[in-house]
Design a protein around this motif. Sequence first.
Motif, PDB file in Angstrom:
ATOM      1  N   LYS A 135       5.886 120.222  11.610  1.00  0.00           N
ATOM      2  CA  LYS A 135       6.595 120.331  12.890  1.00  0.00           C
ATOM      3  C   LYS A 135       8.053 120.616  12.620  1.00  0.00           C
ATOM      4  O   LYS A 135       8.681 119.997  11.780  1.00  0.00           O
ATOM      5  CB  LYS A 135       6.444 119.035  13.677  1.00  0.00           C
ATOM      6  CG  LYS A 135       5.072 118.916  14.283  1.00  0.00           C
ATOM      7  CD  LYS A 135       4.945 117.655  15.097  1.00  0.00           C
ATOM      8  CE  LYS A 135       3.585 117.626  15.767  1.00  0.00           C
ATOM      9  NZ  LYS A 135       3.167 116.243  16.034  1.00  0.00           N
ATOM     10  N   LEU A 136       8.549 121.555  13.389  1.00  0.00           N
ATOM     11  CA  LEU A 136       9.941 121.942  13.217  1.00  0.00           C
ATOM     12  C   LEU A 136      10.788 121.154  14.190  1.00  0.00           C
ATOM     13  O   LEU A 136      10.557 121.186  15.397  1.00  0.00           O
ATOM     14  CB  LEU A 136      10.079 123.447  13.495  1.00  0.00           C
ATOM     15  CG  LEU A 136      11.433 124.066  13.213  1.00  0.00           C
ATOM     16  CD1 LEU A 136      11.742 124.021  11.732  1.00  0.00           C
ATOM     17  CD2 LEU A 136      11.454 125.507  13.690  1.00  0.00           C
ATOM     18  N   THR A 137      11.740 120.418  13.678  1.00  0.00           N
ATOM     19  CA  THR A 137      12.587 119.650  14.585  1.00  0.00           C
ATOM     20  C   THR A 137      13.948 120.300  14.768  1.00  0.00           C
ATOM     21  O   THR A 137      14.637 120.032  15.736  1.00  0.00           O
ATOM     22  CB  THR A 137      12.787 118.214  14.079  1.00  0.00           C
ATOM     23  OG1 THR A 137      13.177 118.269  12.709  1.00  0.00           O
ATOM     24  CG2 THR A 137      11.504 117.423  14.189  1.00  0.00           C
ATOM     25  N   ASP A 138      14.313 121.145  13.830  1.00  0.00           N
ATOM     26  CA  ASP A 138      15.605 121.800  13.967  1.00  0.00           C
ATOM     27  C   ASP A 138      15.622 123.038  13.079  1.00  0.00           C
ATOM     28  O   ASP A 138      15.089 123.024  11.978  1.00  0.00           O
ATOM     29  CB  ASP A 138      16.732 120.852  13.533  1.00  0.00           C
ATOM     30  CG  ASP A 138      18.101 121.377  13.949  1.00  0.00           C
ATOM     31  OD1 ASP A 138      18.150 122.297  14.793  1.00  0.00           O
ATOM     32  OD2 ASP A 138      19.105 120.873  13.420  1.00  0.00           O
ATOM     33  N   LEU A 139      16.211 124.092  13.593  1.00  0.00           N
ATOM     34  CA  LEU A 139      16.394 125.290  12.781  1.00  0.00           C
ATOM     35  C   LEU A 139      17.566 126.062  13.365  1.00  0.00           C
ATOM     36  O   LEU A 139      17.556 126.431  14.534  1.00  0.00           O
ATOM     37  CB  LEU A 139      15.124 126.164  12.810  1.00  0.00           C
ATOM     38  CG  LEU A 139      15.127 127.376  11.871  1.00  0.00           C
ATOM     39  CD1 LEU A 139      15.045 126.942  10.417  1.00  0.00           C
ATOM     40  CD2 LEU A 139      13.982 128.319  12.194  1.00  0.00           C
TER      41      LEU A 139
END
Lengths: 346, 335
Positions: free
Chosen positions: B166-170
């Motif tokens: 899961k991507l929480t920040d990019l």
Amino acid sequence: MVLSQKLHEAFKGTVERITGPRTVSAFKEKGVLSITEFIIAGDNLVSKCPTWSWSTCGSNSTENEIVTTMDLLAGRDLVSIVGNSKWESGEPSKRKSYLPLEKQYLITRNVPCLRRAASVEEEYEAAGGEVLLDNEDNDGWLATHGKPKETKLDEENLPNMETLDINKNNTIKSIPSYFGGEEEEDIPDIGDYNDPDNLVETDAATLQSTYLVAHEPDDDNILKTRTYDVSITYDKYYQTPRVWLTGYDESRMLLQPELVLEDVSQDHARKTVTIEDHPHLYGKHASVHPCRHGAVMKKIIDVLMSHGVEPQVDKYLFLFLKFMASVIPTIEYDYTMDFDLGSSSH
Amino acid sequence: MAEEEHKLQFAPFHSLADEGFWRRLCSLKLDTLGIDQSPIPITGFYAPCSHAQVSNHLTLLSESLPPECDEQSSLASTVIRGNRNRCPVPGILYNTNTLESFHTLDKQSLLKAEAKKIWDDIQSGKAEEESAVLSRFLLISFADLKKWTFHYWFAFPALVLDPPAKLTDLRPASQCFSLEEAESLKAACNEWRKSTGLLGCFCIALVLFIILATIRPLRDWEDCQSACQKVLFGFYDPCHLPNHPGWPLRNFLALISSRWKVEKISFLCYREERGFPNLDISLLGEALVSVSQAWDDPQFIPNAVGWELNKGKKVSRCITLANSMDPTRLAISAA
């Protein structure tokens, strides 16, 4: 020029930046480079613009056999095109013994070419095109932009390497057999091979996207991105660097050299840009013919000197690549440096 | 975006094989291999993205193939020389003798076999020493030597995280650092690229307190972990997209997750412009990875994906070099 001496120097003094007085004068007086100077200028390019690297010769024995075959078949004609000493017919290897093994030629890969040169020229003309670098000989080198002759560039009509569609609108006539030949009909369409058998891959973490296409958010036109491998070889005969272009289409398939000419300033396509065998790589590649390089470089050097700038030989390739950018304006290779070209710069 | 969790999607890797590679394959087939269909070890090359609008590829050149047999004697001393624009990656080539056998190759098992090698290298710790093995690739081909035509298909095996990361920040890395931190990071990256620049995955140890970034090889992870305030996992990202990391991160995350049990992974997609680090196009991201219990089972092998699409379709590619190899055509064009 004593070759053996140069050879010796090239091997021994590649890292050390030795510049004998005599070679310096050849650079300023004729705009040419000795092999040692080519190495010095190349080293400087690689260190300032790290996207460029020196390339060793990847060739080995079997390559030579192919080259020999090609020599026999095509050598005679090549000799007549590029002059005797340029194409050393029957030379067993693509490795040039007069260049250090590790520094045979310079290359930068995957250089984007977001637009076709012809379309840029139209805009340029509309803006009242100007002289890039005046040439009193008026021999077609770097003259003002004339009316582009072949600007019909329909992207749809680009031949597809994979299916070998024969481009009906092909205006290329110089090598009649290039796309012709009935045997191509035997090559089955790749679409037939849509493997039904064993490839089922569904994966949510794979980005499904048509992102092969360059996105320009502010532009309605979705641009297709060609890329180029740009290499610089040392031309022993003309004693100048020489630029070669290997193009790839937007799906990374090799571009036929004929299509590379679309990315060349139309004044130069087919005149100064020719399609020849690469001295170090396989196959036919487009190349800016070096017969006038020395003279043009001399002019650039003269302009610099008239502005009180003392040209240094290790900066030769920056100047050279800036000059090349007038021939291949849309191929965005790197040649930046803080160097004032004086009034002739744009 | 920081609050919203969503599935991390990776931009696929792409291949580019130059003419020299196919020519070498031809001669290798004719002179050395004959009808031998054994897999051939090959070397691909890649580099970080170096232009905001163009991704980099895995490139095959003539030197990607092993030397001919008459040079076998010197084989031991032959090291594939990379440079900063050519980081070598190991691969394997299955070249078949007929078009039929090319099409009937069991692609799933071949991919699985390569994925297993990657998995084994992660488990054995080899991947920490030699991060290039994480980007191992596979090529199947049929070389039609009569027509100078080559059918081929690349795969970049990627271990599938289950459940997905899961991507929480990019975001662009430039937004995440102060000016001093950015300068220190760039200097460290430059240094890394100059010296051991061939290792595509690395740890970035950030000591934010005295604003110092250092880059260390993966094997130093534990040292970094204990000595630093923050450890980023950096990798050479061939992808240029502003919203997605590139493919090599997949197996890297698998390594970080399964070897070091890190669940909250901060990663840096290292990208360049004109050969220098560019933090505006480099991405800094944070992903949550928690793999299922099954991954702890020594017998377990994660699922893998990675066959390259051809214009969005699951088909092989085909290139013909008849124009430059067919002696008849060469003779005509030379006449």
